[in-house]
Design an enzyme around this catalytic site. Structure first.
Site, mmCIF file in Angstrom:
data_model
loop_
_atom_site.group_PDB
_atom_site.id
_atom_site.type_symbol
_atom_site.label_atom_id
_atom_site.label_comp_id
_atom_site.label_asym_id
_atom_site.label_seq_id
_atom_site.Cartn_x
_atom_site.Cartn_y
_atom_site.Cartn_z
ATOM 1 N N GLU A 1 0.853 -1.183 0.000
ATOM 2 C CA GLU A 1 0.000 0.000 0.000
ATOM 3 C C GLU A 1 0.894 1.240 0.000
ATOM 4 O O GLU A 1 1.817 1.346 0.783
ATOM 5 C CB GLU A 1 -0.899 -0.028 1.245
ATOM 6 C CG GLU A 1 -1.856 1.124 1.336
ATOM 7 C CD GLU A 1 -2.562 1.374 0.013
ATOM 8 O OE1 GLU A 1 -3.276 0.485 -0.467
ATOM 9 O OE2 GLU A 1 -2.376 2.469 -0.566
ATOM 10 N N LYS B 1 8.311 -1.493 -2.996
ATOM 11 C CA LYS B 1 7.772 -0.713 -1.877
ATOM 12 C C LYS B 1 8.915 -0.144 -1.019
ATOM 13 O O LYS B 1 8.918 1.049 -0.695
ATOM 14 C CB LYS B 1 6.844 -1.600 -1.040
ATOM 15 C CG LYS B 1 6.340 -0.969 0.226
ATOM 16 C CD LYS B 1 5.358 0.163 0.001
ATOM 17 C CE LYS B 1 5.255 1.052 1.192
ATOM 18 N NZ LYS B 1 3.984 1.421 1.654
ATOM 19 N N CYS C 1 7.139 4.442 8.354
ATOM 20 C CA CYS C 1 7.734 3.653 7.263
ATOM 21 C C CYS C 1 9.154 4.014 6.865
ATOM 22 O O CYS C 1 9.979 3.121 6.661
ATOM 23 C CB CYS C 1 6.854 3.750 6.022
ATOM 24 S SG CYS C 1 5.295 2.900 6.253
HETATM 25 C C1 UDX Z 1 1.237 -0.470 8.315
HETATM 26 C C2 UDX Z 1 1.919 -1.665 7.697
HETATM 27 O O1 UDX Z 1 1.206 -2.783 7.951
HETATM 28 C C3 UDX Z 1 3.326 -1.693 8.103
HETATM 29 O O2 UDX Z 1 4.007 -2.781 7.588
HETATM 30 C C4 UDX Z 1 3.878 -0.481 7.522
HETATM 31 O O3 UDX Z 1 5.243 -0.487 7.511
HETATM 32 C C5 UDX Z 1 3.297 0.678 8.280
HETATM 33 O O4 UDX Z 1 1.963 0.691 8.041
HETATM 34 P P1 UDX Z 1 -0.073 0.388 10.258
HETATM 35 O O5 UDX Z 1 -1.420 0.038 9.734
HETATM 36 O O6 UDX Z 1 0.373 1.784 10.170
HETATM 37 O O7 UDX Z 1 1.005 -0.559 9.598
HETATM 38 O O8 UDX Z 1 0.192 -0.168 11.695
HETATM 39 P P2 UDX Z 1 -0.726 -0.057 12.944
HETATM 40 O O9 UDX Z 1 -1.518 1.183 12.900
HETATM 41 O O10 UDX Z 1 0.178 -0.350 14.098
HETATM 42 O O11 UDX Z 1 -1.759 -1.257 12.737
HETATM 43 C C6 UDX Z 1 -1.478 -2.586 12.852
HETATM 44 C C7 UDX Z 1 -2.628 -3.271 13.581
HETATM 45 O O12 UDX Z 1 -2.434 -4.674 13.565
HETATM 46 C C8 UDX Z 1 -2.779 -2.878 15.049
HETATM 47 O O13 UDX Z 1 -4.067 -2.368 15.283
HETATM 48 C C9 UDX Z 1 -2.551 -4.184 15.808
HETATM 49 O O14 UDX Z 1 -3.335 -4.312 16.981
HETATM 50 C C10 UDX Z 1 -2.935 -5.201 14.771
HETATM 51 N N1 UDX Z 1 -2.394 -6.557 15.009
HETATM 52 C C11 UDX Z 1 -1.088 -6.719 15.267
HETATM 53 C C12 UDX Z 1 -3.249 -7.650 14.920
HETATM 54 O O15 UDX Z 1 -4.440 -7.502 14.714
HETATM 55 N N2 UDX Z 1 -2.719 -8.890 15.090
HETATM 56 C C13 UDX Z 1 -1.425 -9.100 15.368
HETATM 57 O O16 UDX Z 1 -1.016 -10.253 15.519
HETATM 58 C C14 UDX Z 1 -0.571 -7.984 15.467
HETATM 59 C C1 UDX Z 2 5.098 7.424 3.334
HETATM 60 C C2 UDX Z 2 4.980 7.318 1.808
HETATM 61 O O1 UDX Z 2 4.786 8.634 1.261
HETATM 62 C C3 UDX Z 2 3.850 6.395 1.416
HETATM 63 O O2 UDX Z 2 3.827 6.215 0.013
HETATM 64 C C4 UDX Z 2 4.064 5.060 2.098
HETATM 65 O O3 UDX Z 2 2.986 4.190 1.808
HETATM 66 C C5 UDX Z 2 4.191 5.225 3.591
HETATM 67 O O4 UDX Z 2 5.249 6.136 3.894
HETATM 68 P P1 UDX Z 2 3.798 8.752 5.234
HETATM 69 O O5 UDX Z 2 4.921 8.323 6.112
HETATM 70 O O6 UDX Z 2 2.400 8.517 5.685
HETATM 71 O O7 UDX Z 2 3.921 8.034 3.801
HETATM 72 O O8 UDX Z 2 3.924 10.325 4.935
HETATM 73 P P2 UDX Z 2 4.780 11.229 3.941
HETATM 74 O O9 UDX Z 2 3.880 12.238 3.384
HETATM 75 O O10 UDX Z 2 5.564 10.440 2.994
HETATM 76 O O11 UDX Z 2 5.759 11.986 4.937
HETATM 77 C C6 UDX Z 2 6.830 11.336 5.619
HETATM 78 C C7 UDX Z 2 7.673 12.340 6.358
HETATM 79 O O12 UDX Z 2 8.394 13.158 5.434
HETATM 80 C C8 UDX Z 2 6.874 13.328 7.219
HETATM 81 O O13 UDX Z 2 7.541 13.522 8.434
HETATM 82 C C9 UDX Z 2 6.846 14.595 6.390
HETATM 83 O O14 UDX Z 2 6.682 15.750 7.158
HETATM 84 C C10 UDX Z 2 8.208 14.522 5.746
HETATM 85 N N1 UDX Z 2 8.295 15.321 4.495
HETATM 86 C C11 UDX Z 2 7.543 14.989 3.407
HETATM 87 C C12 UDX Z 2 9.171 16.397 4.439
HETATM 88 O O15 UDX Z 2 9.866 16.718 5.400
HETATM 89 N N2 UDX Z 2 9.249 17.097 3.266
HETATM 90 C C13 UDX Z 2 8.514 16.798 2.157
HETATM 91 O O16 UDX Z 2 8.667 17.480 1.131
HETATM 92 C C14 UDX Z 2 7.632 15.702 2.240
#
Ligand code: UDX
Ligand code: UDX
Length: 483
Positions: free
Chosen positions: A169, A224, A280
């Site tokens: 994603e 990714k 990430c």
């Molecule tokens: C996502 C992606 O999955 C991760 O790999 C990526 O790098 C960051 O974004 P995200 O959805 O942001 O993760 O993570 P989080 O908000 O922590 O959600 C994960 C959920 O999985 C939590 O709500 C946690 O409770 C749940 N979980 C975890 C389960 O339901 N089962 C498990 O065994 C472990």
């Molecule tokens: C990122 C990727 O953009 C997305 O494609 C992936 O799926 C998950 O990781 P996210 O971490 O949610 O998404 O936010 P993003 O908008 O990428 O920002 C990441 C960090 O970079 C933030 O702290 C943001 O403030 C910073 N940033 C971004 C800068 O400092 N300058 C910029 O020009 C853009």
């Protein structure tokens, strides 16, 4: 032959799983989506009647939830039932960087992915497509496949079978709904063409076919990691240039604008800021570093590790500038922190630059008042690993007086009394409209604004009589020594 799809399960109701399934449910009203999570509190929040109490803040999300929840989108903790009935299972659990053991500090901890795969092996029935949605090190799909094909099951082995696909994603937090609605591409990696087609059919409900890319499974996983590494690299690059701007008299905003006009470079992701955060970027680069080291590609590993190192250095640099400008000491001084989330329009603080910067300022004895419109103080307590000094209703002044190295949270912006400095760390829209004329009257002189996001109006701030430091703006240095 087409694989019939009726019911979808998603394990993990987080920042990725929650919005992604909500979008799919809104676009595919004939399919049923069961989003499950081991965290009961989180599921309760997803089911909260009050839509402002959803566990994550994401513009546009609550409107979509209102349309789909309990119609064809269901949130529960009943993992067994959701797996049993699913034709497709998305694994969207978190994969934090390992803190112990082999690969500690770099590789991802796959324990949640492994336990999810074991649950899938145990409860699934018939043929199931398992989709890896979490960002993972390359070749994790293979691990999932091995677990599915060898773990304990409740059915006999000839009754169940799996295809594993990688479907990373790319949504960014804060713009998740728009990103999901208009993705630049949908990537589907796998071996089994029928399974890949079945998954692509879901996306085809709203994504143009030419944006759906089929690759082999490892290309998808690596794409990714590489995407995130390239994006983070741009930020470290521009942040490194901001330091050069400050000492040479250039302005990083002008440099960004100028280089962004080159269509080969492009104008996005060139905003210099307090350092990238989010769940990430750091994790995925460190995965890449681990992978390179594993294959003895040390030059490659060093190259990418540099992106993270510059980010850490840059955050420290901001703290040092604040201290230097406040006459070399911030002990006992009240400093206002505007914004704690890692970017605007999210309540997420994972890896936020604010965590390290606030900790360092507190270590130096500053008394911080932290404001953020969406993050709650309990999260900040967890991140800083320090409790705030007094209950929310107490006056900030009485709680801060006479002590050093503490912090308090404030929900409102009536916090500038006796402050020495204001440090903007998140680019929340409301900070652009602060009435500097009023603020300056309340602050200790000289009163400083440190703008790490370049969002304030320079003329207005300076006209009000405040001293302004803006990240990467060397034009404010009165004397640039010859070099
Ligand atoms: C996502 C992606 O999955 C991760 O790999 C990526 O790098 C960051 O974004 P995200 O959805 O942001 O993760 O993570 P989080 O908000 O922590 O959600 C994960 C959920 O999985 C939590 O709500 C946690 O409770 C749940 N979980 C975890 C389960 O339901 N089962 C498990 O065994 C472990
Ligand atoms: C990122 C990727 O953009 C997305 O494609 C992936 O799926 C998950 O990781 P996210 O971490 O949610 O998404 O936010 P993003 O908008 O990428 O920002 C990441 C960090 O970079 C933030 O702290 C943001 O403030 C910073 N940033 C971004 C800068 O400092 N300058 C910029 O020009 C853009």
């Amino acid at each position: 032959m087409e694989i019939p799809i009726k019911t979808i399960c998603c394990i993990g109701a987080g920042y990725v799983g929650g919005p992604t399934m909500t979008m799919m449910a809104s676009k595919c009203p004939d399919l049923n989506f069961n989003v499950v999570d081991i965290n009961e509190e989180r599921i309760e929040s997803w089911n909260n009647k009050n839509l402002s109490k959803l566990p994550i803040y994401e513009p546009g999300l609550k409107e979509l939830i209102a349309k789909t929840r309990n119609k064809n989108l269901f949130f529960s903790t009943n993992i067994k039932e959701a797996i049993e009935s699913a034709d497709i299972i998305f694994i969207s659990v978190n994969t934090p960087t390992k803190t112990k053991g082999l690969g500690a500090g770099k590789s991802s901890d796959l324990k949640w992915v492994e336990s999810s795969a074991r649950e899938v092996a145990k409860y699934s029935k018939g043929y199931t497509i398992v989709v890896e949605k979490s960002t993972l090190p390359v070749r994790t799909a293979e691990v999932i496949e091995n677990i599915l094909n060898s773990a304990e099951t409740n059915s006999s082995r000839d009754e169940i079978s799996f295809s594993v696909l990688s479907n990373p994603e790319f949504l960014a937090e804060g713009t998740a709904i728009n990103d999901l609605n208009n993705p630049d591409r949908v990537l589907i990696g796998g071996k089994n063409k029928q399974a890949m087609t079945a998954l692509s059919n879901i996306y085809k409900a709203w994504v143009p076919e030419e944006k759906i890319l089929f690759t082999n499974i490892w290309s998808s996983e690596l794409a990714k990691l590489t995407s995130n590494a390239f994006l983070a690299q741009r930020i470290s690059s521009i942040n490194s240039i901001s330091a050069i701007c400050e000492v040479t008299g250039a302005d990083v905003k002008e440099v960004s604008r100028a280089i962004g006009k080159d269509s080969r470079i492009g104008s996005k992701f060139l905003d210099s800021g307090p350092g990238f955060g989010g769940s990430c970027f750091k994790k995925d680069i460190l995965n890449l570093v681990y992978l390179a080291e594993y294959f003895d590609l040390y030059e490659v590993a060093n190259f990418w590790e540099g992106v993270v190192k510059i980010n850490n250095w840059h955050q420290k640099r901001i703290t040092e500038i604040v201290i230097k400008k406040l006459f070399g000491t911030i002990s006992g001084k009240k400093i206002i922190i505007l914004g704690f989330a890692f970017k605007a329009n999210t309540n997420d603080t994972r890896e936020s630059a604010a965590i390290k910067i606030c900790k360092d300022l507190i270590d130096e004895g500053a008394n911080l008042v932290i404001h953020d419109p969406k993050v709650n103080y309990k999260q900040i307590e967890k991140d800083l690993k320090i409790k705030q000094t007094s209950k929310e209703n107490d006056s900030i002044e009485t709680s801060i007086k006479g002590q050093i190295g503490q912090w308090r949270f404030s929900k409102n912006l009536d916090i500038f009394d006796n402050a020495h400095a204001i440090l903007i760390l998140t680019e929340w829209e409301e900070y652009k409209y602060i009435e500097w004329q009023n603020v300056v009257k309340k602050m200790v002189k000289p009163s400083w604004v440190f703008d790490s996001r370049s969002i304030v109006n320079k003329k207005e701030v300076e006209k009000a009589g405040l001293r302004l430091w803006r990240l990467g703006d060397g034009s404010q240095e009165k004397e640039v020594s010859s070099f």
